[in-house]
Design an enzyme around this catalytic site. Structure first.
Site, mmCIF file in Angstrom:
data_model
loop_
_atom_site.group_PDB
_atom_site.id
_atom_site.type_symbol
_atom_site.label_atom_id
_atom_site.label_comp_id
_atom_site.label_asym_id
_atom_site.label_seq_id
_atom_site.Cartn_x
_atom_site.Cartn_y
_atom_site.Cartn_z
ATOM 1 C CG HIS A 1 -6.048 -1.170 46.618
ATOM 2 N ND1 HIS A 1 -6.687 -2.492 46.514
ATOM 3 C CD2 HIS A 1 -6.209 -0.600 45.462
ATOM 4 C CE1 HIS A 1 -6.989 -2.714 45.277
ATOM 5 N NE2 HIS A 1 -6.846 -1.653 44.619
ATOM 6 N NE ARG A 2 -2.057 -0.474 54.193
ATOM 7 C CZ ARG A 2 -1.685 0.342 55.285
ATOM 8 N NH1 ARG A 2 -0.650 0.095 55.814
ATOM 9 N NH2 ARG A 2 -2.564 1.362 55.974
#
Length: 446
Positions: free
Chosen positions: A417-418
């Site tokens: 998700h980064r």
């Protein structure tokens, strides 16, 4: 006499498991002859000898672990007879070393090996007292109060980083281990002895309390293989460092299923399902390159590449492996299919070289071959995404208002998700679905 020590077998590997010996004591061997088969965290490899002559000693038993830098085999070149005066001191030294090794005293620091010449004492500054070595069968519980006081008053002496690593893996605090080294050093044998004592104490039956169920007794324990250690370390790092998220979707692959037999050249096999899904995923990555990138700079930068090194999860008897197809984005469907078959066969034979198990930038995992529909896969660190493929089943499906049988599979995408948000990941998965459901639209590029 010459001693062959286990070399670094690639990428800083610290140990190997001895699978089998290919020679015996007394055999005459030649240069580069295979003397043993060893298993590392990457593969099973043949170990050739750099020396020729007569095998004098073999270090290690089949199934045991040999640390990098430890002696493997001793070879005599026949230059001196065993009963000559020049050879006598060396023979005596050799017998003492073998007795010590078999007793497990650990006085030779594992990881540093033994010298080719006569052993020399450790230099000490004048006035420094030499501590008496503990007996080979000494344990923390049998140590005297005076020895315990001495240990509590001194820093823990663990010189070998390999011994420190072994203690950490076994969950042993070096401060609780009774040292047997001649100068108070904690050796590998000391750590193993402490681990055995801990395991034996943990396996003692515990009396039931009241109405509580009785405790189970440990009947056996098995150490992780080198490959299982490597897999464990990678997956643990992935879980601890990557804030992952998952999106999934059902895809109708009926049309692709019908076309697949006709995709093979005359006399050739049809491409595998994994090859088809991988090829269409690679096309979708052209639109969504972030999912084949890598986080660098201590987590503050994103590195994008001009292509894709495709990792493919392969289940083997030794465990999970992820061999890599370099620059898979430049390959045709037929080339990818051939590469997948070759990689799978090599991995299952245990002959995969280390260089073919690294540098992937995106991973495909076809767990449908195990008869399951879906999976919450773990990202293959340092990748940032993994595409999972479930089994293809015939299911009732609504097409233009009618319920008809269709070939349906579930796709899942686990992503970091980064790197991107859910909308970007969903867009990639949707692009893969569109290609799979309408395979002829991209066929010229396949």
């Amino acid at each position: 006499m010459q001693t062959f020590h286990l070399p670094d077998l690639g990428e800083g590997l610290t140990e190997a498991v001895l699978v089998r010996w290919a020679v015996a004591v007394g055999d005459e061997i030649v240069l580069d002859q295979v003397i043993a088969e060893v298993e590392t965290a990457k593969s099973i490899v043949d170990l050739p000898t750099p020396y020729a002559g007569t095998v004098l000693a073999l270090h290690g038993e089949e199934g045991g672990t040999i640390l990098t830098g430890a002696p493997v085999i001793e070879v005599g070149d026949g230059s001196a007879a065993p009963d000559t005066p020049a050879a006598a001191p060396h023979a005596a030294e050799h017998e003492a070393y073998r007795a010590e090794e078999q007793a497990g005293s650990g006085n030779v620091l594992i990881g540093y090996g033994t010298g080719a010449g006569p052993a020399k004492g450790r230099r000490r500054r004048a006035g420094t007292a030499v501590r008496q070595a503990a007996p080979a069968n000494a344990t923390p519980s049998s140590a005297t109060p005076e020895a315990a006081r001495l240990r509590s008053d001194r820093p823990v002496a663990v010189r070998s980083p390999i011994v420190r690593r072994l203690a950490r893996e076994l969950g042993i605090d070096p401060a609780t281990v009774a040292p047997s080294g001649t100068d108070g050093t904690v050796t590998r044998a000391d750590v193993l002895r402490a681990a055995e004592n801990t395991a034996s104490q943990a396996s003692e039956p515990v009396a039931p309390l009241g109405a509580e169920p009785s405790q189970l007794t440990v009947i056996s324990s098995e150490r992780f293989s080198p490959l299982r250690k490597a897999v464990s370390a990678t997956l643990s790092r992935s879980r601890s460092e990557i804030p992952e998220a998952t999106v999934w979707v059902d895809v109708d692959v009926t049309r692709l299923w019908e076309l697949r037999p006709d995709m093979a050249a005359p006399g050739e096999r049809a491409p595998s399902v994994t090859a088809l899904f991988a090829r269409y995923a690679l096309l979708a990555l052209e639109q969504y390159p972030l999912l084949a990138s890598r986080i660098v700079g201590g987590g503050t930068e994103l590195a994008l590449f001009d292509g894709v090194h495709l990792g493919v999860a392969v289940d083997t008897e030794r465990g999970l492996m992820v061999p890599v197809i370099p620059r898979a984005d430049t390959l045709s469907l037929a080339a990818i299919d051939g590469a997948l078959r070759e990689l799978a066969a090599t991995a299952r034979d245990g002959k995969m070289p280390p260089e073919r198990l690294r540098d992937s930038t995106f991973t495909v995992n076809n767990y449908g071959g195990f008869g399951v529909d879906g999976s919450a896969a773990i990202i293959n660190y340092p990748n940032v995404a993994i595409l999972g493929i479930g089994r293809i089943l015939e299911r009732p499906w609504v097409v233009e208002g009618a319920i008809v049988p269709r070939r349906i599979a579930q796709l899942s995408l686990v992503f970091d998700h980064r790197v991107c948000d859910g909308g970007y990941a969903a867009g990639f998965l949707r692009a893969v679905v569109d290609l799979l459901e309408h395979p002829l639209t991209a066929y010229p590029r396949v």
